[in-house]
Design an enzyme around this catalytic site. Structure first.
Site, PDB file in Angstrom:
ATOM      1  N   ASP A  75       2.109   1.816   3.373  1.00  0.00           N
ATOM      2  CA  ASP A  75       3.296   1.168   3.792  1.00  0.00           C
ATOM      3  C   ASP A  75       4.985   1.812   3.443  1.00  0.00           C
ATOM      4  O   ASP A  75       5.668   0.879   4.180  1.00  0.00           O
ATOM      5  CB  ASP A  75       3.645  -0.144   2.939  1.00  0.00           C
ATOM      6  CG  ASP A  75       2.002  -1.072   3.191  1.00  0.00           C
ATOM      7  OD1 ASP A  75       1.376  -0.707   4.605  1.00  0.00           O
ATOM      8  OD2 ASP A  75       2.044  -1.375   2.383  1.00  0.00           O
ATOM      9  N   HIS A  82       0.642  -1.178   0.056  1.00  0.00           N
ATOM     10  CA  HIS A  82      -0.372  -0.103  -0.013  1.00  0.00           C
ATOM     11  C   HIS A  82       0.792   1.398  -0.124  1.00  0.00           C
ATOM     12  O   HIS A  82       1.702   1.640   0.202  1.00  0.00           O
ATOM     13  CB  HIS A  82      -0.904   0.305   1.278  1.00  0.00           C
ATOM     14  CG  HIS A  82      -1.851  -1.000   2.260  1.00  0.00           C
ATOM     15  ND1 HIS A  82      -1.275  -1.974   2.307  1.00  0.00           N
ATOM     16  CD2 HIS A  82      -3.034  -1.297   1.076  1.00  0.00           C
ATOM     17  CE1 HIS A  82      -2.492  -2.641   2.556  1.00  0.00           C
ATOM     18  NE2 HIS A  82      -3.902  -2.263   1.864  1.00  0.00           N
TER      19      HIS A  82
HETATM   20  C1  XLS Z   1      -7.345  -6.458   3.784  1.00  0.00           C
HETATM   21  C2  XLS Z   1      -7.047  -6.812   2.629  1.00  0.00           C
HETATM   22  C3  XLS Z   1      -6.274  -5.784   2.570  1.00  0.00           C
HETATM   23  C4  XLS Z   1      -5.676  -6.349   0.909  1.00  0.00           C
HETATM   24  C5  XLS Z   1      -5.034  -4.904  -0.019  1.00  0.00           C
HETATM   25  O1  XLS Z   1      -8.695  -7.145   4.874  1.00  0.00           O
HETATM   26  O2  XLS Z   1      -7.118  -8.025   2.434  1.00  0.00           O
HETATM   27  O3  XLS Z   1      -4.686  -6.609   3.154  1.00  0.00           O
HETATM   28  O4  XLS Z   1      -5.202  -6.665   0.722  1.00  0.00           O
HETATM   29  O5  XLS Z   1      -5.397  -3.857   0.887  1.00  0.00           O
END
Ligand code: XLS
Ligand code: CA
Ligand code: CA
Length: 448
Positions: free
Chosen positions: A112, A109
């Site tokens: 991150d 993300h």
């Molecule tokens: C959360 C999601 C997230 C997505 C990416 O539950 O799995 O991590 O994969 O934003």
């Protein structure tokens, strides 16, 4: 692949390159089944499985849970002199981890990779700085970006949603973030861009205009798609279904719901699904169900391989370990033609009390072995052809004659009705479920 940490601080000292030592090895830091260059059918394991590490869980999560403070102390954060340096060190730790583990991909993300600034412009500057460093490290190691995404759920401004927020200003904020995250993905050669609508849904229908919110979501995705395509993004856009958590209801509930949404708004050409095993479970489905549904609807794309726990209703994001499940998943994936731009991302975190640096390696090793074993079993199932033969035979009355005419749409309803056979035994054909289940067990246990 180069040993990236040479010339930088080593964040996982004492752990070298992870190698395959075979099923009898008792080395916890070795693969037992995942042998990247082993051929399985036409491709190597590495090419089939396209493993990716999730940047957020692996290098950002700190063991916090709703009942307690952080338990994981990250040296890449604690040795930094200022906040940006912590992100730079985290990047070094991440690329050391990728190269030692031997994965080809990672996912992130925006938040991150780089910290949020005071304004969208400052946030973009932070991200651009970190993207240029990530670019250098990708070139040095050969590790690639499977997909990028924007975190449109952590900041308090998104508490009422991002693209579906009732306030226009928040929707514009979300656009600023997605635009920058798409730019970052393009610059890093990302093969995909994910939209996970964590807060795109509602807590209560009493304060929600559901139709208007869905229209806004579609408008936002259409604009983002057009922006990405106009700026050279050739990869796949993915929607990641999830039924709930954090919202009571999320608009991207499951694969079937997403497929209907994409078609209704004319987005089905550019978007596919990123299917998470844990989310399938929260939606009340099997992982295999979601994969097969996506394949049937022509929108299968990528996978988040983390599992939940069948005894609770949370998104626990655990590493996969169940070879029965990974076999059925790999069977669906191989039958769908395998991955193109997608891959197997471990959107999984180690447990709160897993505080040794080696735990992160062992978690990934287990997940990779579980999928490698599943791949081997699934390939044998396909090569032996027993399941395909059984299922083909089960539908064979549609292959010729009246059945075929029905399937091809060359029959009137009255004619179909008139063809009803007489006799008490019509339809009394065994589905042979138990025999097939026993057969699966032989393939799973026969893995070597
Ligand atoms: C959360 C999601 C997230 C997505 C990416 O539950 O799995 O991590 O994969 O934003
Ligand atoms: Ca999840
Ligand atoms: Ca996920």
């Amino acid at each position: 692949m180069a040993e990236y940490f040479v010339g930088h601080k080593e964040y996982f000292p004492g752990i070298g390159k992870i190698r395959c030592e075979g099923p009898k090895s008792d080395n916890p830091l070795a693969f037992k089944f995942y042998n990247p260059d082993r051929k399985v059918g036409q491709k190597t394991m590495r090419e089939h499985l396209r493993f990716a590490v999730a940047y957020w869980h692996s290098f950002g999560a700190d063991g916090t849970d709703p009942f307690g403070a952080a338990t994981h102390i990250h040296p890449w954060t604690s040795d930094a002199r200022n906040p940006m340096e912590a992100y730079e060190h985290k990047l070094d730790a991440a690329f050391e981890f990728f190269t030692k583990l031997g994965v080809d991909f990672y996912c992130f993300h925006d938040r991150d990779l780089a910290p949020e600034g005071q304004t969208p412009i400052e946030s973009e500057r932070n991200l651009a700085h970190m993207v240029s460093l990530a670019h250098e490290r990708q070139k040095a190691t050969g590790v690639r970006l499977l997909w990028g995404t924007a975190n449109l759920f952590s900041h308090p401004r998104y508490m009422n949603g991002a693209a579906t927020n009732p306030e226009f200003g928040v929707v514009a904020h979300a656009a600023a973030q997605v635009k920058a995250a798409i730019d970052a993905t393009i610059e890093l050669g990302g093969q995909g861009y994910v939209f996970w609508g964590g807060r795109e849904g509602y807590m209560s229908l009493l304060n929600t205009n559901l139709k208007r919110e869905k229209d806004h979501l579609a408008r936002f995705l259409t604009m983002a798609r057009d922006y990405g395509r106009a700026h050279g993004f050739k990869g796949t856009f993915y929607i990641e279904p999830k039924p709930m958590e954090p919202m009571k209801h999320q608009y991207d509930f499951d694969v079937e719901t997403v497929a209907g949404f994409l078609r209704a708004y004319g987005l089905d050409k550019d978007f596919r699904v990123n299917i998470e095993a844990n989310h399938a479970e929260l939606a009340g489905h099997d992982f295999q169900h979601e994969l097969e549904t996506a394949a049937a609807l022509g929108i299968f794309g990528s996978v988040d391989a983390n599992r939940g726990d069948p005894r609770n209703g949370w998104d626990t994001d655990q590493f996969p370990i169940n070879v029965y499940d990974t076999t059925l998943a790999m069977l669906a994936i191989l039958r769908a033609g395998g991955f193109t731009t997608g891959g197997l991302n471990f959107d999984a975190k180690i447990r709160r009390n897993s505080v040794d640096p080696a735990d992160l390696f062992e978690a990934h090793i287990g997940g990779m072995d579980a999928f490698a074993a599943g791949l081997l079993a699934a390939q044998r199932i396909i090569e032996d052809g027993k399941f395909d033969a059984f299922v083909s035979q089960r539908y064979s009355s549609f292959d010729t004659g009246d059945g075929k005419r029905f399937e091809d749409g060359r029959m009137k309803f009255e004619e179909l009705a008139a063809l009803a056979p007489a006799g008490p035994d019509v339809g009394r054909t065994s589905g042979k479920q138990e025999r097939l289940e026993n057969l699966i067990m032989q393939y799973v246990l026969g893995v070597e």
